[in-house]
Design a protein around this motif. Structure first.
Motif, PDB file in Angstrom:
ATOM      1  N   GLU A  83      18.180 -25.711  14.836  1.00 25.38           N
ATOM      2  CA  GLU A  83      19.243 -26.335  14.046  1.00 25.38           C
ATOM      3  C   GLU A  83      20.438 -26.690  14.923  1.00 25.38           C
ATOM      4  O   GLU A  83      21.000 -27.780  14.810  1.00 25.38           O
ATOM      5  CB  GLU A  83      19.676 -25.404  12.914  1.00 25.38           C
ATOM      6  CG  GLU A  83      18.624 -25.273  11.827  1.00 25.38           C
ATOM      7  CD  GLU A  83      18.926 -24.173  10.823  1.00 25.38           C
ATOM      8  OE1 GLU A  83      19.968 -23.496  10.933  1.00 25.38           O
ATOM      9  OE2 GLU A  83      18.094 -23.983   9.914  1.00 25.38           O
ATOM     10  N   ARG A  84      20.826 -25.784  15.810  1.00 29.04           N
ATOM     11  CA  ARG A  84      21.989 -26.039  16.687  1.00 29.04           C
ATOM     12  C   ARG A  84      21.718 -27.159  17.680  1.00 29.04           C
ATOM     13  O   ARG A  84      22.624 -27.873  18.081  1.00 29.04           O
ATOM     14  CB  ARG A  84      22.353 -24.777  17.451  1.00 29.04           C
ATOM     15  CG  ARG A  84      22.781 -23.655  16.557  1.00 29.04           C
ATOM     16  CD  ARG A  84      24.195 -23.223  16.836  1.00 29.04           C
ATOM     17  NE  ARG A  84      24.564 -22.184  15.903  1.00 29.04           N
ATOM     18  CZ  ARG A  84      25.199 -21.098  16.211  1.00 29.04           C
ATOM     19  NH1 ARG A  84      25.564 -20.885  17.451  1.00 29.04           N
ATOM     20  NH2 ARG A  84      25.504 -20.216  15.301  1.00 29.04           N
ATOM     21  N   MET A  85      20.465 -27.279  18.125  1.00 27.59           N
ATOM     22  CA  MET A  85      20.121 -28.294  19.127  1.00 27.59           C
ATOM     23  C   MET A  85      19.638 -29.599  18.505  1.00 27.59           C
ATOM     24  O   MET A  85      19.331 -30.547  19.217  1.00 27.59           O
ATOM     25  CB  MET A  85      19.051 -27.736  20.076  1.00 27.59           C
ATOM     26  CG  MET A  85      19.510 -26.553  20.889  1.00 27.59           C
ATOM     27  SD  MET A  85      18.212 -25.900  21.964  1.00 27.59           S
ATOM     28  CE  MET A  85      18.227 -27.137  23.268  1.00 27.59           C
ATOM     29  N   SER A  86      19.523 -29.643  17.192  1.00 25.79           N
ATOM     30  CA  SER A  86      18.989 -30.809  16.470  1.00 25.79           C
ATOM     31  C   SER A  86      17.575 -31.141  16.936  1.00 25.79           C
ATOM     32  O   SER A  86      17.232 -32.301  17.182  1.00 25.79           O
ATOM     33  CB  SER A  86      19.906 -32.028  16.635  1.00 25.79           C
ATOM     34  OG  SER A  86      21.175 -31.752  16.101  1.00 25.79           O
ATOM     35  N   LEU A 117      20.082 -16.139  18.912  1.00 28.09           N
ATOM     36  CA  LEU A 117      19.644 -16.922  17.770  1.00 28.09           C
ATOM     37  C   LEU A 117      18.127 -16.951  17.667  1.00 28.09           C
ATOM     38  O   LEU A 117      17.425 -16.957  18.680  1.00 28.09           O
ATOM     39  CB  LEU A 117      20.154 -18.358  17.910  1.00 28.09           C
ATOM     40  CG  LEU A 117      21.654 -18.509  18.164  1.00 28.09           C
ATOM     41  CD1 LEU A 117      21.979 -19.947  18.530  1.00 28.09           C
ATOM     42  CD2 LEU A 117      22.438 -18.074  16.947  1.00 28.09           C
ATOM     43  N   GLU A 131      23.290 -17.795  22.766  1.00 28.77           N
ATOM     44  CA  GLU A 131      24.022 -19.041  22.522  1.00 28.77           C
ATOM     45  C   GLU A 131      24.356 -19.760  23.824  1.00 28.77           C
ATOM     46  O   GLU A 131      24.303 -20.982  23.888  1.00 28.77           O
ATOM     47  CB  GLU A 131      25.292 -18.767  21.733  1.00 28.77           C
ATOM     48  CG  GLU A 131      25.054 -18.576  20.263  1.00 28.77           C
ATOM     49  CD  GLU A 131      26.329 -18.475  19.469  1.00 28.77           C
ATOM     50  OE1 GLU A 131      27.366 -18.078  20.025  1.00 28.77           O
ATOM     51  OE2 GLU A 131      26.289 -18.801  18.280  1.00 28.77           O
ATOM     52  N   GLU A 175      17.264 -21.026  14.124  1.00 30.08           N
ATOM     53  CA  GLU A 175      18.702 -21.243  14.311  1.00 30.08           C
ATOM     54  C   GLU A 175      18.965 -22.093  15.549  1.00 30.08           C
ATOM     55  O   GLU A 175      19.825 -22.978  15.546  1.00 30.08           O
ATOM     56  CB  GLU A 175      19.431 -19.913  14.428  1.00 30.08           C
ATOM     57  CG  GLU A 175      19.429 -19.090  13.153  1.00 30.08           C
ATOM     58  CD  GLU A 175      19.879 -17.664  13.374  1.00 30.08           C
ATOM     59  OE1 GLU A 175      20.534 -17.124  12.471  1.00 30.08           O
ATOM     60  OE2 GLU A 175      19.570 -17.078  14.438  1.00 30.08           O
ATOM     61  N   THR A 176      18.210 -21.824  16.608  1.00 29.86           N
ATOM     62  CA  THR A 176      18.353 -22.593  17.844  1.00 29.86           C
ATOM     63  C   THR A 176      17.994 -24.054  17.600  1.00 29.86           C
ATOM     64  O   THR A 176      18.704 -24.960  18.046  1.00 29.86           O
ATOM     65  CB  THR A 176      17.463 -22.003  18.955  1.00 29.86           C
ATOM     66  OG1 THR A 176      17.843 -20.644  19.165  1.00 29.86           O
ATOM     67  CG2 THR A 176      17.596 -22.769  20.249  1.00 29.86           C
ATOM     68  N   TRP A 199      25.608 -13.265  21.081  1.00 32.32           N
ATOM     69  CA  TRP A 199      24.854 -13.676  19.900  1.00 32.32           C
ATOM     70  C   TRP A 199      23.539 -14.296  20.321  1.00 32.32           C
ATOM     71  O   TRP A 199      23.493 -15.187  21.138  1.00 32.32           O
ATOM     72  CB  TRP A 199      25.673 -14.664  19.075  1.00 32.32           C
ATOM     73  CG  TRP A 199      26.976 -14.077  18.673  1.00 32.32           C
ATOM     74  CD1 TRP A 199      28.204 -14.367  19.211  1.00 32.32           C
ATOM     75  CD2 TRP A 199      27.203 -13.054  17.718  1.00 32.32           C
ATOM     76  NE1 TRP A 199      29.173 -13.600  18.634  1.00 32.32           N
ATOM     77  CE2 TRP A 199      28.580 -12.770  17.705  1.00 32.32           C
ATOM     78  CE3 TRP A 199      26.370 -12.338  16.871  1.00 32.32           C
ATOM     79  CZ2 TRP A 199      29.138 -11.817  16.862  1.00 32.32           C
ATOM     80  CZ3 TRP A 199      26.935 -11.391  16.032  1.00 32.32           C
ATOM     81  CH2 TRP A 199      28.304 -11.143  16.029  1.00 32.32           C
ATOM     82  N   SER A 204      29.445 -15.699  25.038  1.00 39.31           N
ATOM     83  CA  SER A 204      28.513 -16.499  24.244  1.00 39.31           C
ATOM     84  C   SER A 204      27.098 -15.933  24.261  1.00 39.31           C
ATOM     85  O   SER A 204      26.289 -16.271  23.420  1.00 39.31           O
ATOM     86  CB  SER A 204      28.503 -17.942  24.734  1.00 39.31           C
ATOM     87  OG  SER A 204      28.074 -18.001  26.062  1.00 39.31           O
ATOM     88  N   ILE A 233      21.923 -22.432  25.242  1.00 44.36           N
ATOM     89  CA  ILE A 233      21.915 -23.795  24.705  1.00 44.36           C
ATOM     90  C   ILE A 233      22.822 -24.683  25.554  1.00 44.36           C
ATOM     91  O   ILE A 233      22.429 -25.777  25.966  1.00 44.36           O
ATOM     92  CB  ILE A 233      22.346 -23.803  23.223  1.00 44.36           C
ATOM     93  CG1 ILE A 233      21.318 -23.035  22.382  1.00 44.36           C
ATOM     94  CG2 ILE A 233      22.515 -25.233  22.719  1.00 44.36           C
ATOM     95  CD1 ILE A 233      21.741 -22.789  20.951  1.00 44.36           C
ATOM     96  N   ASP A 234      24.028 -24.196  25.859  1.00 44.20           N
ATOM     97  CA  ASP A 234      24.946 -24.957  26.718  1.00 44.20           C
ATOM     98  C   ASP A 234      24.348 -25.165  28.101  1.00 44.20           C
ATOM     99  O   ASP A 234      24.443 -26.251  28.673  1.00 44.20           O
ATOM    100  CB  ASP A 234      26.295 -24.247  26.840  1.00 44.20           C
ATOM    101  CG  ASP A 234      27.089 -24.284  25.546  1.00 44.20           C
ATOM    102  OD1 ASP A 234      26.875 -25.217  24.738  1.00 44.20           O
ATOM    103  OD2 ASP A 234      27.916 -23.382  25.343  1.00 44.20           O
TER     104      ASP A 234
END
Length: 76
Positions: free
Chosen positions: A18-21, A11, A49, A15-16, A9, A6, A52-53
């Motif tokens: 958007e993925r994390m709202s 971001l 990526e 983009e980050t 990639w 992971s 984020i997790d």
């Protein structure tokens, strides 16, 4: 951590966000506060990526009671 698939990639802050709202501004603040792992390339910050997790795992709050049917104690 470092060699996870992971992490391949990376971001952009947009983009980050958007993925994390979250807003881009909030993502930039997390980066500035070093709460979110990132890679700096010249003047760009790229977020793996997997970071984020990691962020969500580190900031997840456990419930106070285990059984969803059990109400919280009244002595609070």
């Amino acid at each position: 951590m470092g060699n996870e698939r992971s992490d391949i990639w990376r971001l952009s802050t947009k983009e980050t966000a958007e993925r994390m709202s979250l807003s881009v501004r909030r993502v930039r603040q997390l980066i500035a506060d070093r709460e979110l792992r990132y890679v700096k390339i010249r003047n760009r910050c790229l977020v793996p990526e997997g970071a984020i997790d990691e962020f969500f795992k580190a900031n997840t709050v456990s419930p106070l009671f285990k059984d969803p049917g059990t109400p919280p104690s009244e002595d609070r």
